[in-house]
Design a protein around this motif. Structure first.
Motif, mmCIF file in Angstrom:
data_model
loop_
_atom_site.group_PDB
_atom_site.id
_atom_site.type_symbol
_atom_site.label_atom_id
_atom_site.label_comp_id
_atom_site.label_asym_id
_atom_site.label_seq_id
_atom_site.Cartn_x
_atom_site.Cartn_y
_atom_site.Cartn_z
ATOM 1 N N THR A 287 84.044 31.688 60.290
ATOM 2 C CA THR A 287 83.104 32.322 59.356
ATOM 3 C C THR A 287 83.185 33.840 59.450
ATOM 4 O OG1 THR A 287 81.617 30.416 59.433
ATOM 5 C CG2 THR A 287 80.646 32.503 58.741
ATOM 6 N N ASP B 187 84.526 28.544 53.015
ATOM 7 C CA ASP B 187 84.161 28.429 54.426
ATOM 8 C C ASP B 187 83.472 27.092 54.681
ATOM 9 O OD1 ASP B 187 83.889 29.158 57.104
ATOM 10 O OD2 ASP B 187 81.907 30.018 56.778
ATOM 11 N N GLU B 188 84.163 26.200 55.345
ATOM 12 C CA GLU B 188 83.644 24.846 55.625
ATOM 13 C C GLU B 188 82.862 24.303 54.428
ATOM 14 O OE1 GLU B 188 82.798 23.563 59.404
ATOM 15 O OE2 GLU B 188 83.237 25.440 60.424
#
Ligand SMILES: Nc1ncnc2c1ncn2[C@@H]1O[C@H](COP(=O)(O)OP(=O)(O)O)[C@@H](O)[C@H]1O
Ligand SMILES: [Mg+2]
Length: 241
Positions: free
Chosen positions: A41, A158-159
């Protein structure tokens, strides 16, 4: 094209990201694979101009992250995992427009673009309804549309599937592959091995802020004399994902 050069972020004594470098070409998906706390992140927030690097830089779409953050910002689309972050009191169209204005789109173009996106994502029926009562699937489409309203050529994920159910995960994967088909340059972070194996052209393994390996799956298997990506990961990181 995206080039990351010795990108570093320290939080006090913690080196969250430690001089990582990699390149991503147009139409390519680069997967940043790592455990919780690995630095994914932080890396993506720096690329998204949301966080100032301690040192190093990146060149996104020809612009330098440090010297021209606003130019960079206008070329990237962001879809980060977790809450969709829609404003309940705004309509779908208003939610999308809000992001278009943040990217300095002019009102005429924005209107036209929202109509186009409503069609593409099959949202025409509810585009002028308030988002508060939308189903998860409807909210997801608005979030997809919002991330590409300014037609960015670089996408940061991001994820994006963390915490989602199976059908929502499939929608995200389809959206990412559509972005790739349109020639966008894509960075995807994940802690899910199967997701990275399914979607990514090349993979970087990030561990404690360091990029400990990068390459195609075939290259990584060969470099580390392993039969599976899981084996490669365990060898480099010492943990199972
Ligand atoms: N704002 C912050 N302040 C202090 N430490 C942080 C901050 N954000 C992240 N960290 C630390 O940096 C490291 C990397 O975190 P993060 O980039 O969120 O990892 P990941 O996304 O891979 O789980 C972790 O050790 C985390 O605790
Ligand atoms: Mg994270």
């Amino acid at each position: 094209m995206l080039e990351i050069i010795e990108l570093t972020k320290k939080f006090g004594e913690v080196k969250a990201v430690n001089g990582i470098s990699f390149q991503v070409n147009e139409g390519e998906i680069f997967g940043l694979l790592g455990e919780n706390g690995a630095g994914k992140t932080t890396t993506l927030r720096m690329l998204a101009t949301m966080l100032q690097p301690t040192s190093g830089t990146a060149i996104l779409g020809g612009y330098d992250l440090i010297r021209e953050p606003e130019k960079v910002r206008s070329r990237i689309g962001i879809l980060f995992g977790g809450e969709s972050g829609l404003y309940d009191r705004l309509t779908a169209a208003e939610n999308i427009a809000y992001f278009g204005r943040l990217n300095n789109m002019d009102e005429g173009k924005l209107k036209e673009r929202i109509r186009e996106l409503a069609k593409v994502f099959d949202m025409e029926e509810y585009i002028d309804r308030r988002a508060g009562k939308f189903s998860k699937g409807m909210k997801q489409k608005v979030a997809f549309a919002r991330s590409i309203v300014h037609n960015p050529d670089i996408m940061l994920f991001d994820e994006p599937t963390s915490g989602l159910d199976v059908s929502a995960i499939r929608n995200v994967h389809e959206f990412i592959l559509d972005c790739k088909a349109q020639g966008k340059t894509i960075v995807l972070s994940s802690h899910t091995m199967s997701e990275v194996e399914k979607l990514c052209d090349r993979i970087g393994i990030i561990h404690k802020g360091n990029l400990v390996a990068q390459g195609t799956i075939a290259e990584l298997l060969e470099q580390h004399s392993c039969g599976s990506m899981e084996e490669v990961f365990v060898k480099l990181v010492g943990e199972k994902l």
